[in-house]
Scaffold this motif. Structure first.
Motif, PDB file in Angstrom:
ATOM      1  N   LEU A   5      20.811   8.949  47.549  1.00 41.32           N
ATOM      2  CA  LEU A   5      21.373   9.830  46.519  1.00 41.32           C
ATOM      3  C   LEU A   5      22.094  11.015  47.154  1.00 41.32           C
ATOM      4  CD1 LEU A   5      18.449  10.002  43.901  1.00 41.32           C
ATOM      5  CD2 LEU A   5      20.573   8.720  43.694  1.00 41.32           C
ATOM      6  N   LEU A   6      21.461  11.587  48.185  1.00 44.40           N
ATOM      7  CA  LEU A   6      22.065  12.743  48.855  1.00 44.40           C
ATOM      8  C   LEU A   6      23.431  12.373  49.425  1.00 44.40           C
ATOM      9  CD1 LEU A   6      22.097  15.589  50.039  1.00 44.40           C
ATOM     10  CD2 LEU A   6      20.669  14.758  51.924  1.00 44.40           C
ATOM     11  N   ARG A   7      23.491  11.223  50.101  1.00 42.99           N
ATOM     12  CA  ARG A   7      24.743  10.755  50.700  1.00 42.99           C
ATOM     13  C   ARG A   7      25.838  10.624  49.634  1.00 42.99           C
ATOM     14  NH1 ARG A   7      26.496   8.156  55.044  1.00 42.99           N
ATOM     15  NH2 ARG A   7      24.465   8.317  56.032  1.00 42.99           N
ATOM     16  N   ILE A   8      25.489   9.977  48.532  1.00 43.56           N
ATOM     17  CA  ILE A   8      26.478   9.748  47.468  1.00 43.56           C
ATOM     18  C   ILE A   8      26.912  11.079  46.828  1.00 43.56           C
ATOM     19  CG2 ILE A   8      26.837   8.682  45.189  1.00 43.56           C
ATOM     20  CD1 ILE A   8      26.539   6.617  47.406  1.00 43.56           C
ATOM     21  N   TYR A   9      25.913  11.892  46.475  1.00 40.56           N
ATOM     22  CA  TYR A   9      26.242  13.065  45.668  1.00 40.56           C
ATOM     23  C   TYR A   9      26.861  14.196  46.471  1.00 40.56           C
ATOM     24  CZ  TYR A   9      24.548  10.969  41.447  1.00 40.56           C
ATOM     25  OH  TYR A   9      24.432  10.146  40.356  1.00 40.56           O
ATOM     26  N   VAL A  10      26.541  14.314  47.757  1.00 36.84           N
ATOM     27  CA  VAL A  10      27.196  15.354  48.548  1.00 36.84           C
ATOM     28  C   VAL A  10      28.681  15.003  48.674  1.00 36.84           C
ATOM     29  CG1 VAL A  10      26.871  14.517  50.944  1.00 36.84           C
ATOM     30  CG2 VAL A  10      26.786  16.951  50.472  1.00 36.84           C
ATOM     31  N   THR A  11      28.973  13.713  48.815  1.00 38.81           N
ATOM     32  CA  THR A  11      30.361  13.257  48.905  1.00 38.81           C
ATOM     33  C   THR A  11      31.104  13.517  47.598  1.00 38.81           C
ATOM     34  OG1 THR A  11      29.561  11.502  50.355  1.00 38.81           O
ATOM     35  CG2 THR A  11      31.788  11.237  49.481  1.00 38.81           C
ATOM     36  N   ARG A  12      30.491  13.085  46.485  1.00 39.94           N
ATOM     37  CA  ARG A  12      31.148  13.244  45.185  1.00 39.94           C
ATOM     38  C   ARG A  12      31.367  14.710  44.838  1.00 39.94           C
ATOM     39  NH1 ARG A  12      28.031   9.190  41.091  1.00 39.94           N
ATOM     40  NH2 ARG A  12      28.544   7.285  42.214  1.00 39.94           N
ATOM     41  N   ALA A  13      30.352  15.529  45.092  1.00 36.18           N
ATOM     42  CA  ALA A  13      30.461  16.943  44.703  1.00 36.18           C
ATOM     43  C   ALA A  13      31.595  17.614  45.471  1.00 36.18           C
ATOM     44  CB  ALA A  13      29.136  17.663  44.956  1.00 36.18           C
ATOM     45  N   LEU A  14      31.695  17.302  46.768  1.00 37.54           N
ATOM     46  CA  LEU A  14      32.774  17.899  47.569  1.00 37.54           C
ATOM     47  C   LEU A  14      34.135  17.403  47.092  1.00 37.54           C
ATOM     48  CD1 LEU A  14      31.023  17.728  51.029  1.00 37.54           C
ATOM     49  CD2 LEU A  14      31.898  19.825  49.982  1.00 37.54           C
ATOM     50  N   GLN A  15      34.222  16.098  46.840  1.00 39.00           N
ATOM     51  CA  GLN A  15      35.488  15.539  46.342  1.00 39.00           C
ATOM     52  C   GLN A  15      35.900  16.214  45.036  1.00 39.00           C
ATOM     53  OE1 GLN A  15      34.369  11.446  46.242  1.00 39.00           O
ATOM     54  NE2 GLN A  15      35.856  10.839  47.810  1.00 39.00           N
ATOM     55  N   ASP A  16      34.912  16.385  44.134  1.00 37.32           N
ATOM     56  CA  ASP A  16      35.219  16.997  42.833  1.00 37.32           C
ATOM     57  C   ASP A  16      35.694  18.434  42.997  1.00 37.32           C
ATOM     58  OD1 ASP A  16      34.532  14.650  41.649  1.00 37.32           O
ATOM     59  OD2 ASP A  16      32.582  15.334  40.872  1.00 37.32           O
ATOM     60  N   LEU A  17      35.031  19.177  43.885  1.00 33.61           N
ATOM     61  CA  LEU A  17      35.424  20.577  44.074  1.00 33.61           C
ATOM     62  C   LEU A  17      36.839  20.664  44.629  1.00 33.61           C
ATOM     63  CD1 LEU A  17      32.101  22.067  45.461  1.00 33.61           C
ATOM     64  CD2 LEU A  17      33.318  22.876  43.431  1.00 33.61           C
ATOM     65  N   VAL A  18      37.164  19.772  45.557  1.00 32.60           N
ATOM     66  CA  VAL A  18      38.497  19.795  46.154  1.00 32.60           C
ATOM     67  C   VAL A  18      39.541  19.365  45.138  1.00 32.60           C
ATOM     68  CG1 VAL A  18      39.983  18.768  47.918  1.00 32.60           C
ATOM     69  CG2 VAL A  18      37.665  19.487  48.506  1.00 32.60           C
ATOM     70  N   SER A  19      39.258  18.304  44.375  1.00 31.78           N
ATOM     71  CA  SER A  19      40.302  17.840  43.450  1.00 31.78           C
ATOM     72  C   SER A  19      40.465  18.816  42.287  1.00 31.78           C
ATOM     73  CB  SER A  19      40.038  16.417  42.968  1.00 31.78           C
ATOM     74  OG  SER A  19      38.765  16.330  42.432  1.00 31.78           O
ATOM     75  N   GLU A  20      39.394  19.560  41.969  1.00 27.06           N
ATOM     76  CA  GLU A  20      39.507  20.582  40.923  1.00 27.06           C
ATOM     77  C   GLU A  20      40.417  21.729  41.410  1.00 27.06           C
ATOM     78  OE1 GLU A  20      36.503  23.861  39.054  1.00 27.06           O
ATOM     79  OE2 GLU A  20      35.583  22.039  39.837  1.00 27.06           O
ATOM     80  N   ALA A  21      40.259  22.081  42.691  1.00 26.82           N
ATOM     81  CA  ALA A  21      41.007  23.229  43.228  1.00 26.82           C
ATOM     82  C   ALA A  21      42.422  22.842  43.661  1.00 26.82           C
ATOM     83  CB  ALA A  21      40.248  23.819  44.416  1.00 26.82           C
ATOM     84  N   ALA A  22      42.560  21.645  44.225  1.00 22.73           N
ATOM     85  CA  ALA A  22      43.859  21.234  44.767  1.00 22.73           C
ATOM     86  C   ALA A  22      44.148  19.802  44.353  1.00 22.73           C
ATOM     87  CB  ALA A  22      43.843  21.343  46.295  1.00 22.73           C
ATOM     88  N   PRO A  23      44.551  19.614  43.086  1.00 27.27           N
ATOM     89  CA  PRO A  23      44.777  18.242  42.618  1.00 27.27           C
ATOM     90  C   PRO A  23      45.859  17.576  43.471  1.00 27.27           C
ATOM     91  CG  PRO A  23      45.018  19.867  40.824  1.00 27.27           C
ATOM     92  CD  PRO A  23      44.900  20.625  42.091  1.00 27.27           C
ATOM     93  N   LYS A  24      45.626  16.305  43.736  1.00 29.94           N
ATOM     94  CA  LYS A  24      46.570  15.570  44.601  1.00 29.94           C
ATOM     95  C   LYS A  24      47.936  15.460  43.963  1.00 29.94           C
ATOM     96  CE  LYS A  24      43.643  12.613  47.386  1.00 29.94           C
ATOM     97  NZ  LYS A  24      43.065  11.293  47.499  1.00 29.94           N
TER      98      LYS A  24
END
Lengths: 295, 164
Positions: free
Chosen positions: A276-295
């Protein structure tokens, strides 16, 4: 229903700090300060805690109350006796720390949020609580008063272990201070394995300062699966100064899962929670980045 | 020290006082010392909502609160919702929708729904479910409870519209 944990204690409601220190400084660990009392009542009802005296803080006045911005706008001061609902309804909190309202959404229920206090929650030391890791990720600090004076502690330094804090006998948290960082984004992921409002199997609070897709600085705090909320500094080091991408996220997830040994309990095995940690640390970081700097 | 005191508070609009012991919870005192049986203790952990009351207009779990701290507050229980023989629109809506079987959880649901509608007169399904996630119905009348909330919301809106 009669419960042994709810027998044989008295309640005192001091109206000054000096009086409170006198009532608390007895050397008896069954004398406890009480804020909203929701967590303490659960411990009493389940007979984990049998008080001899409860020292209610509700009449202690000004140092424990209020919620406002400092004159220079650099931090927000939150009196320890603010309830969760007061934070949830505060326009100031919403504008500076939207993560708090989002966290409240799945934190217990409205009836508990109407009573539970910010300071009591911080002092309780239960590693499953949702807010302490969030305050840690936001670099919050607490003001503590005690018989020998006043001190300031990072929220991160409040915790020693499972239900163990660094608060000394008679010491009380009067307020929480959280720095305002307009260029940081933060999120809290409560990963539950039974119902949405259950205690988390893991809690993950992350705040990042981004420049485009590059992580300038960050905090990753893991809770619930360890004896206390814990900064994942190895994962932070992997990520700091680098551009978010798939390979980097894999590297960060590897670091995160290697630097901690998670506890097995009825919300999941060590292996499962590590996954769970592996999955959610990845997702949370991805979400924060895409929220701040959408591709 | 003090393990017994007289508390003074307002209960469903009436000023009352009562001697309580330190360990007595609010739900115990309401049930035993005021003979108000609509507020029920079920899970004893603040999870099920059966013991919901308002303290100073805010819903709280009365099983997690010591009666000691009621002193000086304004308390409303399910018994205080009806106006004489006229039921509150939320109570009427629960009857119309048949939103219960055994009825044990009903007062807690009604208290939470009334509070929800006072904040949000037209809640979405998701908002209703989210707010009632802390209320459990072991007869599983959830679909009817959802209907009841919508009926109650429509009633409250039409009453509001009818007002000059």
């Amino acid at each position: 229903m009669e419960v042994a944990g709810l027998r044989g204690f008295d309640i005192v409601e001091p109206s000054s700090l000096e009086e409170a220190f006198g009532l608390l400084g007895t050397g008896d660990p069954a004398v406890r300060p009480m804020g909203g009392g929701t967590a303490l009542m659960l411990m009493m009802k389940s007979e984990l805690f049998k008080p001899t005296r409860l020292v209610s803080l509700r009449k202690l006045g000004e140092p424990f109350h209020g919620l406002g911005e400092s004159a220079d706008g650099k931090w927000v001061r939150i009196g320890a006796l603010n309830t969760f609902s007061m934070l949830d309804h505060s326009p100031l909190m919403k504008s500076h720390f939207p993560i708090i309202s989002r966290t409240m959404n799945t934190l217990a229920n409205l009836r508990v949020r109407n009573v539970a206090s910010v300071g009591g929650n911080l002092a309780h030391g239960d590693p499953h609580l949702d807010l302490p890791p969030v305050w840690m990720a936001l670099d919050g600090e607490v003001r503590i008063v005690g018989p020998s004076g006043e001190r300031v502690s990072a929220v991160a330094d409040l915790y020693k272990g499972y239900y163990e804090t660094t608060l000394e006998e008679g010491e009380l948290i009067t307020e929480l201070r959280v720095p305002v960082k307009p260029d940081w984004k933060s999120s809290y992921t409560k990963v539950t394995t039974r119902a949405a409002h259950d205690w988390p199997a893991i809690g993950l609070a992350i705040s990042v300062q981004l420049s485009g897709r590059q992580i300038q600085d960050l905090r990753i705090v893991l809770s619930a699966a360890l004896d206390k909320p814990t900064r994942l500094t190895a994962a932070e080091t992997v990520l700091r100064g680098r551009d978010i991408g798939e390979a980097l996220l894999r590297e960060a997830a590897d670091a995160a899962t290697e630097e901690v040994e998670l506890e097995t309990d009825n919300r999941g095995s060590q292996e499962y929670k590590t996954h769970l940690l592996r999955i959610y640390v990845t997702r949370a970081l991805q979400d924060l980045v895409s929220e701040a700097a959408p591709k | 020290m003090s393990d017994i005191r007289t508390i003074r508070f307002t209960l469903n609009g009436t000023k009352v006082s009562k001697v309580v012991e330190a360990h007595e919870t609010v739900v115990d005192v309401l049930t035993r010392k005021f003979d108000l049986s609509g507020t029920r203790e079920s899970c004893r952990q603040g999870l099920c909502g059966c013991c919901t009351i308002y303290v100073d207009s805010n819903p709280v779990s009365s099983c997690l609160m010591l009666a000691w701290f009621l002193d000086g507050t304004d308390v409303r229980t399910i018994e205080g919702l009806a106006d004489g023989d006229t039921l509150d629109p939320v109570q009427e809506a629960f009857i119309e929708a048949g939103a219960f079987q055994c009825g044990f959880c009903t007062s807690g649901f009604i208290m939470m729904v009334k509070h929800l509608l006072s904040e949000n007169p037209d809640p979405s399904d998701e908002e209703i479910r989210h707010r009632l996630a802390g209320n459990l119905c072991r007869c599983s009348a959830y679909p009817e409870i959802m209907d009841a909330v919508k009926i109650a919301a429509a009633k409250a809106r039409s009453v509001a519209k009818a007002r000059p």
